[in-house]
Design a protein around this motif. Structure first.
Motif, PDB file in Angstrom:
ATOM      1  N   UNK A   1     -56.967  85.918 -35.479  1.00 38.45           N
ATOM      2  CA  UNK A   1     -55.850  85.014 -35.767  1.00 38.45           C
ATOM      3  C   UNK A   1     -54.591  85.340 -35.027  1.00 38.45           C
ATOM      4  N   UNK A   2     -54.360  84.406 -34.010  1.00 37.55           N
ATOM      5  CA  UNK A   2     -53.304  84.526 -33.267  1.00 37.55           C
ATOM      6  C   UNK A   2     -52.181  83.643 -33.355  1.00 37.55           C
ATOM      7  N   UNK A   3     -51.070  83.665 -33.733  1.00 42.92           N
ATOM      8  CA  UNK A   3     -49.837  83.031 -34.110  1.00 42.92           C
ATOM      9  C   UNK A   3     -48.715  83.197 -33.092  1.00 42.92           C
ATOM     10  N   UNK A   4     -48.559  82.130 -32.169  1.00 46.70           N
ATOM     11  CA  UNK A   4     -47.075  82.200 -31.206  1.00 46.70           C
ATOM     12  C   UNK A   4     -46.186  81.332 -31.550  1.00 46.70           C
TER      13      UNK A   4
ATOM     14  N   UNK B   1     -62.122  82.210 -34.510  1.00 48.28           N
ATOM     15  CA  UNK B   1     -60.836  82.148 -33.593  1.00 48.28           C
ATOM     16  C   UNK B   1     -59.955  81.243 -34.393  1.00 48.28           C
ATOM     17  N   UNK B   2     -58.804  81.825 -34.692  1.00 46.97           N
ATOM     18  CA  UNK B   2     -57.915  80.822 -35.424  1.00 46.97           C
ATOM     19  C   UNK B   2     -56.644  81.109 -34.449  1.00 46.97           C
ATOM     20  N   UNK B   3     -56.146  80.071 -33.907  1.00 45.65           N
ATOM     21  CA  UNK B   3     -55.008  79.990 -33.149  1.00 45.65           C
ATOM     22  C   UNK B   3     -53.766  79.104 -33.881  1.00 45.65           C
ATOM     23  N   UNK B   4     -52.592  79.280 -33.971  1.00 46.89           N
ATOM     24  CA  UNK B   4     -51.524  78.604 -34.300  1.00 46.89           C
ATOM     25  C   UNK B   4     -50.384  78.913 -33.384  1.00 46.89           C
TER      26      UNK B   4
ATOM     27  N   UNK C   1     -51.648  73.474 -32.614  1.00 48.56           N
ATOM     28  CA  UNK C   1     -50.450  73.643 -31.642  1.00 48.56           C
ATOM     29  C   UNK C   1     -49.308  72.626 -32.064  1.00 48.56           C
ATOM     30  N   UNK C   2     -48.174  73.013 -32.243  1.00 50.56           N
ATOM     31  CA  UNK C   2     -46.994  72.325 -32.674  1.00 50.56           C
ATOM     32  C   UNK C   2     -45.770  72.402 -31.758  1.00 50.56           C
ATOM     33  N   UNK C   3     -45.417  71.375 -31.655  1.00 49.17           N
ATOM     34  CA  UNK C   3     -44.007  71.375 -30.536  1.00 49.17           C
ATOM     35  C   UNK C   3     -42.910  70.584 -31.289  1.00 49.17           C
ATOM     36  N   UNK C   4     -41.764  70.994 -31.128  1.00 49.21           N
ATOM     37  CA  UNK C   4     -40.581  70.021 -31.481  1.00 49.21           C
ATOM     38  C   UNK C   4     -39.656  70.230 -30.054  1.00 49.21           C
ATOM     39  N   UNK C   5     -39.323  68.877 -29.625  1.00 46.61           N
ATOM     40  CA  UNK C   5     -38.783  68.917 -28.600  1.00 46.61           C
ATOM     41  C   UNK C   5     -37.428  68.005 -28.605  1.00 46.61           C
ATOM     42  N   UNK C   6     -36.247  68.637 -28.603  1.00 46.73           N
ATOM     43  CA  UNK C   6     -34.865  68.260 -28.571  1.00 46.73           C
ATOM     44  C   UNK C   6     -34.196  68.061 -27.446  1.00 46.73           C
TER      45      UNK C   6
END
Lengths: 366, 222
Positions: A190-193, A216-219, A249-254
């Motif tokens: 489990x890989x969290x970045x 495999x769990x990717x965050x 996979x999450x993104x915040x773009x400001x």
């Protein structure tokens, strides 16, 4: 010095051609932050001085480290990637660790400072059959700096690795990180970045399930603002049957931030009954921000379940209104929604790494 | 009351300040102020409450935290002290009884994965915490089984006081068997076509809305 001269200096250090926007995998990734600096070797003492090995974790002898270093990179097909070459050229601090059974949580904290230096680390983790480890890894930069990370992990049968990376940088700093993991059957990763604040960050989680049958769990969560750029290029390859992948996979773009996600999943003929899902979700908070997101599924096996999806949206008006209709001011409502949006990645960090989140302003409690 | 499409939900959303609607004329006076000039959160702080027909799910935002922030916004407007986490937990635990809600729902994300009945109970719980002056409940009875309907109606009855008013939007007499209205208004084409007492709801239950169409047609001719 001009940027082109500096690019040459970086190129010389890596011993490989500087990544060009003409290369497909660097198309959206401007390395201007890097070429605004000259490569100055690290001179600020032992970056791992604070390292304390927890119970159950031992150092690999030098000879063994030399023998195994690079193996996971090779299996994950990235030995010749430019950031990996740069890491090798930068004469990294090397750390090899072995876990033979259950171990206490490991903490790895790196601070690249802000004095325009290049900090390079090459980490190798070997998890023996049935071993388990939680790693909380922190990378900081407070001004001009380049941090080069090459982390390899080899998970033997039934080993479990929960790995959290919290990286918060500075608009004049660059982070180049390769996280290469090889998994044997029955193992679980489990890989969290969580990445924010870097002028340029490029993370490449690369996982190979050598004989399939692993989990495999990717965050991933990346936040960009101002003129920052965050790029995640992930690859998961199944070289055997019955492997599982669950990736979000999450993104915040400001501001005028730019976010790139490229998620490769390779399912060759040997990888029958693979069950893989990948979801990329992006939130655009400004008209000047930009998101490029691309799933890249190569599926040859015919008996598989592979799902992928990508969404790009703004804050949901009906959610904002619901909060406002309960007396919550618009700006506070937006902060609550953003925190909620990030939560499903943040809550998967190992405990210690979750406790570090206050170092990254975007992820402080609203 | 009124047929689907007669403008009941639109009216409730306009009163609460939903951004999808632009008001092109008229005023709404509430406690001496034109409500339409206030942002939605200010309307809520002054005591206007909208119970949503379809309460919104907000993943990742804890219900407890949401309720606390909302309650404190209303308290601040009323000149009351802000409640810290512990004081708020005492308050919310007491209010849960109004709708017989399981405390486990406080730990979950706002409305996420709640059944229809649980969402409506959560709406009434919010009403119990915010103590509105005017509450508009938009089809609070829709999607409820008999037991949930009784609980929700019981909550509304418990919260009624001489100092507040509740506007129920509903299609069905069955809600009005549990909550006795003081007045019944029938809406059609965005206007109140007829007003009366509880007997008007009974009449609608017997005759349906056909007479409304006729009356509307006549009024348009006239």
């Amino acid at each position: 010095m001009a940027a082109t001269t500096l690019a040459h200096a970086w190129q010389d250090l890596a011993g490989a051609a500087f990544p060009s926007r003409r290369m497909e995998h660097w198309r959206f990734t401007d390395l201007a932050v890097l070429t605004a600096m000259e490569p100055r070797p690290w001179s600020s003492g032992d970056p791992l001085a604070s390292l304390q090995l927890p119970a159950g974790v031992t150092r690999l002898p030098e000879a063994e480290l030399a023998a195994v270093a690079g193996q996971s990179l090779a299996h994950a097909g990235c030995s010749d990637h430019w950031p990996v070459r740069l890491n090798a050229g930068a004469r990294p601090v090397r750390l090899g660790l072995r876990v033979e059974a259950g171990a206490d949580p490991l903490q790895l904290a790196l601070d690249a400072g802000g004095a325009g230096e290049l900090l390079a680390l090459h980490l190798v983790l070997l998890l023996e059959p049935g071993a388990s480890l939680a790693v909380s890894q922190r990378v900081l930069a407070s001004g001009a700096a380049v941090c080069s990370l090459v982390c390899e992990a080899r998970l033997a049968a039934d080993a479990q690795l929960h790995w959290g990376l919290v990286a918060h940088g500075h608009s004049s700093a660059a982070l180049l990180g390769h996280l290469a993991v090889t998994q044997e059957p029955g193992s679980s990763l489990e890989l969290v970045t969580v990445c924010s604040g870097w002028g340029c960050s490029r993370l490449e989680p690369r996982v190979q399930q050598g004989r399939g049958a692993a989990r495999t769990r990717l965050r991933g969560l990346q936040w960009v603002d101002d003129n920052q750029l965050a790029d995640t290029h992930s690859l998961v390859r199944f070289d055997g049957p019955d492997g599982q992948l669950d990736q979000l996979h999450k993104t915040v773009a400001a501001g005028a931030g730019r976010s790139v996600f490229n998620g490769a999943v390779q399912v060759p003929r040997a990888a029958q009954r693979t069950d893989a899902s990948q979801l990329s979700r992006s939130l655009l908070l400004s008209d000047r921000a930009r998101v490029d997101t691309k799933p890249e599924l190569e599926i040859v096996a015919d008996d598989v379940k592979c799902a992928h999806g990508a969404t790009v949206s703004r804050l949901q008006q009906d959610e904002l209104f619901y909060l406002q209709s309960r007396g919550i001011a618009a700006d506070q409502a937006a902060r609550l929604l953003l925190a909620g949006y990030c939560q499903d990645v943040l809550r998967e960090l190992p405990t210690v790494a979750a406790g570090w989140l206050p170092i990254a302003p975007p992820f402080r409690e609203p | 009351m009124g047929r689907n499409g007669s403008g009941k939900s639109t009216l409730s959303k306009v009163l609460a300040g939903h951004p999808a609607y632009t008001v092109t004329g008229g005023t709404v006076m509430y406690q001496g102020q034109n409500l339409l000039e206030l942002v939605p959160e200010q309307r809520a702080r002054l005591g206007l409450f909208l119970g949503f027909q379809y309460p919104v799910e907000i993943p990742g935002v804890s219900n407890l935290e949401f309720l606390r922030v909302a309650t404190n916004a209303r308290r601040q407007e009323r000149g009351e002290t802000e409640l810290d986490t512990f004081a708020f937990e005492d308050l919310v635990t007491a209010r849960l009884a109004v709708v017989q809600m399981d405390p486990a729902f406080l730990e979950r994300s706002v409305n996420e994965g709640f059944s229809g009945g649980e969402k409506k109970r959560n709406e009434i719980l919010q009403m119990a915490l915010l103590e509105p002056v005017v509450a508009i409940l938009d089809e609070t009875d829709s999607g409820l089984d008999i037991d949930a309907l009784r609980i929700v109606a019981g909550g509304v009855n418990q919260l009624a006081s001489p100092g507040n008013a509740t506007l129920l939007i509903t299609h069905y007499q069955r809600l009005l068997d549990l909550i006795t209205p003081d007045h019944v208004h029938v809406m059609a084409a965005g206007r109140i076509l007829r007003s009366g007492g509880p007997e008007l709801a009974h009449e609608l239950e017997r005759t349906g809305y056909d007479w409304v169409d006729q009356e509307l047609a006549l009024s348009e001719v006239g």
